[in-house]
Design a protein around this motif. Sequence first.
Motif, PDB file in Angstrom:
ATOM      1  N   SER A 352       3.456  -4.515   3.553  1.00 44.14           N
ATOM      2  CA  SER A 352       3.146  -5.868   3.087  1.00 44.14           C
ATOM      3  C   SER A 352       2.745  -6.780   4.236  1.00 44.14           C
ATOM      4  O   SER A 352       3.196  -6.611   5.373  1.00 44.14           O
ATOM      5  CB  SER A 352       4.351  -6.479   2.364  1.00 44.14           C
ATOM      6  OG  SER A 352       4.599  -5.805   1.155  1.00 44.14           O
ATOM      7  N   ALA A 353       1.908  -7.747   3.921  1.00 47.91           N
ATOM      8  CA  ALA A 353       1.549  -8.824   4.858  1.00 47.91           C
ATOM      9  C   ALA A 353       2.070 -10.126   4.256  1.00 47.91           C
ATOM     10  O   ALA A 353       1.837 -10.412   3.078  1.00 47.91           O
ATOM     11  CB  ALA A 353       0.039  -8.888   5.045  1.00 47.91           C
ATOM     12  N   LEU A 354       2.792 -10.912   5.063  1.00 49.48           N
ATOM     13  CA  LEU A 354       3.406 -12.152   4.576  1.00 49.48           C
ATOM     14  C   LEU A 354       2.697 -13.373   5.141  1.00 49.48           C
ATOM     15  O   LEU A 354       2.246 -13.373   6.294  1.00 49.48           O
ATOM     16  CB  LEU A 354       4.884 -12.215   4.972  1.00 49.48           C
ATOM     17  CG  LEU A 354       5.815 -11.139   4.418  1.00 49.48           C
ATOM     18  CD1 LEU A 354       7.253 -11.432   4.839  1.00 49.48           C
ATOM     19  CD2 LEU A 354       5.714 -11.033   2.910  1.00 49.48           C
ATOM     20  N   ASP A 355       2.608 -14.418   4.315  1.00 52.00           N
ATOM     21  CA  ASP A 355       2.066 -15.680   4.819  1.00 52.00           C
ATOM     22  C   ASP A 355       3.198 -16.524   5.397  1.00 52.00           C
ATOM     23  O   ASP A 355       4.357 -16.093   5.442  1.00 52.00           O
ATOM     24  CB  ASP A 355       1.296 -16.422   3.726  1.00 52.00           C
ATOM     25  CG  ASP A 355       2.176 -16.799   2.534  1.00 52.00           C
ATOM     26  OD1 ASP A 355       3.425 -16.798   2.684  1.00 52.00           O
ATOM     27  OD2 ASP A 355       1.628 -17.090   1.454  1.00 52.00           O
ATOM     28  N   ARG A 356       2.885 -17.723   5.810  1.00 47.58           N
ATOM     29  CA  ARG A 356       3.878 -18.569   6.488  1.00 47.58           C
ATOM     30  C   ARG A 356       5.024 -18.978   5.570  1.00 47.58           C
ATOM     31  O   ARG A 356       6.099 -19.365   6.038  1.00 47.58           O
ATOM     32  CB  ARG A 356       3.182 -19.805   7.066  1.00 47.58           C
ATOM     33  CG  ARG A 356       2.112 -19.462   8.105  1.00 47.58           C
ATOM     34  CD  ARG A 356       1.328 -20.701   8.518  1.00 47.58           C
ATOM     35  NE  ARG A 356       2.128 -21.620   9.311  1.00 47.58           N
ATOM     36  CZ  ARG A 356       2.272 -21.562  10.629  1.00 47.58           C
ATOM     37  NH1 ARG A 356       1.647 -20.608  11.320  1.00 47.58           N
ATOM     38  NH2 ARG A 356       3.005 -22.437  11.277  1.00 47.58           N
ATOM     39  N   ALA A 357       4.799 -18.909   4.258  1.00 52.26           N
ATOM     40  CA  ALA A 357       5.846 -19.258   3.293  1.00 52.26           C
ATOM     41  C   ALA A 357       6.640 -18.028   2.864  1.00 52.26           C
ATOM     42  O   ALA A 357       7.420 -18.084   1.915  1.00 52.26           O
ATOM     43  CB  ALA A 357       5.222 -19.927   2.072  1.00 52.26           C
ATOM     44  N   ASN A 358       6.426 -16.893   3.555  1.00 49.90           N
ATOM     45  CA  ASN A 358       7.095 -15.629   3.250  1.00 49.90           C
ATOM     46  C   ASN A 358       6.738 -15.084   1.874  1.00 49.90           C
ATOM     47  O   ASN A 358       7.537 -14.396   1.235  1.00 49.90           O
ATOM     48  CB  ASN A 358       8.618 -15.761   3.401  1.00 49.90           C
ATOM     49  CG  ASN A 358       9.066 -15.576   4.837  1.00 49.90           C
ATOM     50  OD1 ASN A 358       8.720 -14.579   5.467  1.00 49.90           O
ATOM     51  ND2 ASN A 358       9.813 -16.539   5.359  1.00 49.90           N
ATOM     52  N   GLU A 359       5.547 -15.388   1.406  1.00 51.23           N
ATOM     53  CA  GLU A 359       5.016 -14.798   0.190  1.00 51.23           C
ATOM     54  C   GLU A 359       4.107 -13.622   0.560  1.00 51.23           C
ATOM     55  O   GLU A 359       3.414 -13.659   1.587  1.00 51.23           O
ATOM     56  CB  GLU A 359       4.223 -15.826  -0.620  1.00 51.23           C
ATOM     57  CG  GLU A 359       5.038 -17.023  -1.091  1.00 51.23           C
ATOM     58  CD  GLU A 359       6.074 -16.650  -2.131  1.00 51.23           C
ATOM     59  OE1 GLU A 359       5.851 -15.635  -2.841  1.00 51.23           O
ATOM     60  OE2 GLU A 359       7.099 -17.344  -2.232  1.00 51.23           O
ATOM     61  N   THR A 360       4.118 -12.578  -0.272  1.00 53.62           N
ATOM     62  CA  THR A 360       3.270 -11.423  -0.006  1.00 53.62           C
ATOM     63  C   THR A 360       1.809 -11.791  -0.240  1.00 53.62           C
ATOM     64  O   THR A 360       1.405 -12.071  -1.372  1.00 53.62           O
ATOM     65  CB  THR A 360       3.654 -10.235  -0.904  1.00 53.62           C
ATOM     66  OG1 THR A 360       5.021  -9.895  -0.662  1.00 53.62           O
ATOM     67  CG2 THR A 360       2.766  -9.027  -0.610  1.00 53.62           C
ATOM     68  N   LYS A 361       1.030 -11.811   0.828  1.00 57.52           N
ATOM     69  CA  LYS A 361      -0.394 -12.157   0.732  1.00 57.52           C
ATOM     70  C   LYS A 361      -1.193 -10.975   0.198  1.00 57.52           C
ATOM     71  O   LYS A 361      -2.071 -11.126  -0.642  1.00 57.52           O
ATOM     72  CB  LYS A 361      -0.921 -12.567   2.116  1.00 57.52           C
ATOM     73  CG  LYS A 361      -2.312 -13.199   2.086  1.00 57.52           C
ATOM     74  CD  LYS A 361      -2.296 -14.570   1.438  1.00 57.52           C
ATOM     75  CE  LYS A 361      -3.645 -15.253   1.505  1.00 57.52           C
ATOM     76  NZ  LYS A 361      -3.643 -16.570   0.842  1.00 57.52           N
ATOM     77  N   TYR A 362      -0.878  -9.794   0.714  1.00 59.12           N
ATOM     78  CA  TYR A 362      -1.516  -8.570   0.221  1.00 59.12           C
ATOM     79  C   TYR A 362      -0.688  -7.378   0.700  1.00 59.12           C
ATOM     80  O   TYR A 362       0.219  -7.505   1.533  1.00 59.12           O
ATOM     81  CB  TYR A 362      -2.963  -8.449   0.719  1.00 59.12           C
ATOM     82  CG  TYR A 362      -3.135  -8.483   2.211  1.00 59.12           C
ATOM     83  CD1 TYR A 362      -2.971  -7.342   2.994  1.00 59.12           C
ATOM     84  CD2 TYR A 362      -3.452  -9.673   2.871  1.00 59.12           C
ATOM     85  CE1 TYR A 362      -3.106  -7.379   4.366  1.00 59.12           C
ATOM     86  CE2 TYR A 362      -3.597  -9.720   4.251  1.00 59.12           C
ATOM     87  CZ  TYR A 362      -3.421  -8.564   4.983  1.00 59.12           C
ATOM     88  OH  TYR A 362      -3.553  -8.603   6.348  1.00 59.12           O
ATOM     89  N   VAL A 363      -1.011  -6.216   0.157  1.00 59.47           N
ATOM     90  CA  VAL A 363      -0.366  -4.961   0.567  1.00 59.47           C
ATOM     91  C   VAL A 363      -1.437  -4.042   1.142  1.00 59.47           C
ATOM     92  O   VAL A 363      -2.442  -3.766   0.479  1.00 59.47           O
ATOM     93  CB  VAL A 363       0.335  -4.266  -0.619  1.00 59.47           C
ATOM     94  CG1 VAL A 363       0.929  -2.931  -0.175  1.00 59.47           C
ATOM     95  CG2 VAL A 363       1.404  -5.163  -1.215  1.00 59.47           C
ATOM     96  N   ASN A 364      -1.232  -3.602   2.377  1.00 55.68           N
ATOM     97  CA  ASN A 364      -2.162  -2.655   2.992  1.00 55.68           C
ATOM     98  C   ASN A 364      -1.998  -1.271   2.372  1.00 55.68           C
ATOM     99  O   ASN A 364      -0.873  -0.789   2.204  1.00 55.68           O
ATOM    100  CB  ASN A 364      -1.905  -2.545   4.498  1.00 55.68           C
ATOM    101  CG  ASN A 364      -2.488  -3.702   5.273  1.00 55.68           C
ATOM    102  OD1 ASN A 364      -3.669  -4.009   5.160  1.00 55.68           O
ATOM    103  ND2 ASN A 364      -1.661  -4.372   6.074  1.00 55.68           N
ATOM    104  N   VAL A 365      -3.113  -0.643   2.027  1.00 56.69           N
ATOM    105  CA  VAL A 365      -3.109   0.746   1.578  1.00 56.69           C
ATOM    106  C   VAL A 365      -3.586   1.587   2.761  1.00 56.69           C
ATOM    107  O   VAL A 365      -4.782   1.683   3.035  1.00 56.69           O
ATOM    108  CB  VAL A 365      -4.031   0.961   0.363  1.00 56.69           C
ATOM    109  CG1 VAL A 365      -3.990   2.412  -0.089  1.00 56.69           C
ATOM    110  CG2 VAL A 365      -3.629   0.028  -0.778  1.00 56.69           C
ATOM    111  N   LYS A 366      -2.632   2.149   3.493  1.00 53.75           N
ATOM    112  CA  LYS A 366      -2.970   2.931   4.684  1.00 53.75           C
ATOM    113  C   LYS A 366      -3.056   4.412   4.322  1.00 53.75           C
ATOM    114  O   LYS A 366      -2.403   4.878   3.393  1.00 53.75           O
ATOM    115  CB  LYS A 366      -1.934   2.698   5.781  1.00 53.75           C
ATOM    116  CG  LYS A 366      -1.933   1.267   6.297  1.00 53.75           C
ATOM    117  CD  LYS A 366      -1.019   1.084   7.487  1.00 53.75           C
ATOM    118  CE  LYS A 366      -1.153  -0.322   8.065  1.00 53.75           C
ATOM    119  NZ  LYS A 366      -0.283  -0.541   9.235  1.00 53.75           N
TER     120      LYS A 366
END
Length: 576
Positions: A352-366
């Motif tokens: 997961s990638a989090l924004d400054r408000a600790n909300e999930t901005k997106y999920v990386n599919v590696k």
Amino acid sequence: MRMGDNVDEIKVENITKTDTLDTEIANEVETDSNIATEEKPTNEESVDSTNEPFNDTTLLENDKYEAGQVDDKELSKDILQEDIDEVKKQLESLLIQIQEPDPFRVINTENSQELADEVGVPIGMDVRGREILSNCFENVLRMSKTQLKLAYSYIKNLFLEMKNVKQQFSGLVEIIKLDEKPLAQFEIDGDDLLLYLNIDTKLSSKQFNYTKVTDEAHNGFNILLKIKKGCDENEYMLISKFDDVFEKIVKENNLEKDEEAIFIPYAQRYQINPNAVLEGNEASEPVDYSLFDYDSVDNEAEFDIKAYLDSKHVENLNTVEIEQELDNVRQSANNLKAATSLTEPIVYFFDSALDRANETKYVNVKQVLNDKFIGKILPPMYEFIASTSERIELLNFYALDDTIALCNDNEKLTFCLKLSCRLISNKKSFKLLLKKLEQLQYPNLILSFDAQNLEALKKLAIDSLLEIRDKNCQIMIDGIENSSLKVLTDFPINYLRLDSRYYKESNKNSIALMETIINFCQFQGITSIISGPETSKEAKFYLNYKVEVVEGFAIGEPKRILYQAVKNIKKLPIVE
């Protein structure tokens, strides 16, 4: 979870205790009413309806009834009174639950008992949104500190590398056996690993700091060892001294080493779940699992466990030597080593990638590619080695199909997938790419491309990215550090991902460049991302420069299961 599984389907369905009790009380009242109005069936009707064999007591009672020895009204009254008493008992039990509710527990109605048998699978959620794990040895181990797991792993591997030695979990303990003879038993008490042993050889209590076992609960074991990190207090034993104890166990039981046995990284297997709590501990305050004590060790097989646990500096958690060693450990995990079969063309990981408000901005599919000739390899390296192979595009389309399926199944999550620029440069491949994007039901897909390769394609890349954006798809570029800033000014992008390895606090020039890029992104409406911070302290450093999104080990390591990647994450420090 497999690719395409819906995260929303995993959500625990919760109901309040009041609703449950109201339903149960209503059912009891209805049952009571039915008992009062129902006519007593004859003996024949009773046999036909139940299909159960008679017992002597039932036959005797029926004979008495038919002979007129028992009054009809009296018998009905007795039966009714028994049922009423039973209902009263149940209602009293329910009233106690109403008067003394557990304010921290949320009831889970979804196969709780079945889930309780699966290690690591939650049996419910508490009011803080944490997963409740059943109280068994493996779950207690999972929620323990790293040094305890490493000591456990080291000792367990010593035993299981011997022929005919097996292990067995039993509730809150794990038993090690030679055939059917118990050799050892693991238990966990807070931060202490307790090891009960069955050993006849006399040990020096001064050397090994053991305790004699006399309680009946541990019948069959005569010695207790408490093992704790880097601690030589009177009641604890250093892990390095266990080798001497184990030699005596081997000699007593004529154990032989199994040459085919391999080291199993148990500490790595039982990674901490930062969004969980053990059953019965729902009232406890959340633990800060970002602390050093809960750090993961991802190359445990090569890690010198004894040196780590017995280090005289281990209490000084911020020493340069320990931090450097852990950095090396984490870096090795970036290779995403996957112990999976080569039958899968692509092994997926999520983070997961989090924004400054600790909300999930997106999920990386590696991805880790499984090439039948090369073996496991990351996509960029594969593209470099097999630059003329069409299989790169084929694997890219496999990943795209799976990611689009994820997007369609999870409307509330956004997914980011990195693709090769060959899908843009090849007209046939680009046409197929656009066709596949038409299957996207929601605007929740980000496609990432390498900046240097895009720059080489010039106008073709610009026109292609515009067409991709028309398909409700967002664009991210990586590797701006290896290209000119012209990519930022000329290309239609939504996200810019910066690599933290290029922007270190010690290099003022690189920090000045990063600050310029972030300010430009804010002016252009581009979301700036920093990838790679490994600690909360590093993440805070970049957040202070107004970066908008953070991804990396500071949040969590890549997970094979999507649900874990979304829930089992560490929060970012709040920066104004």
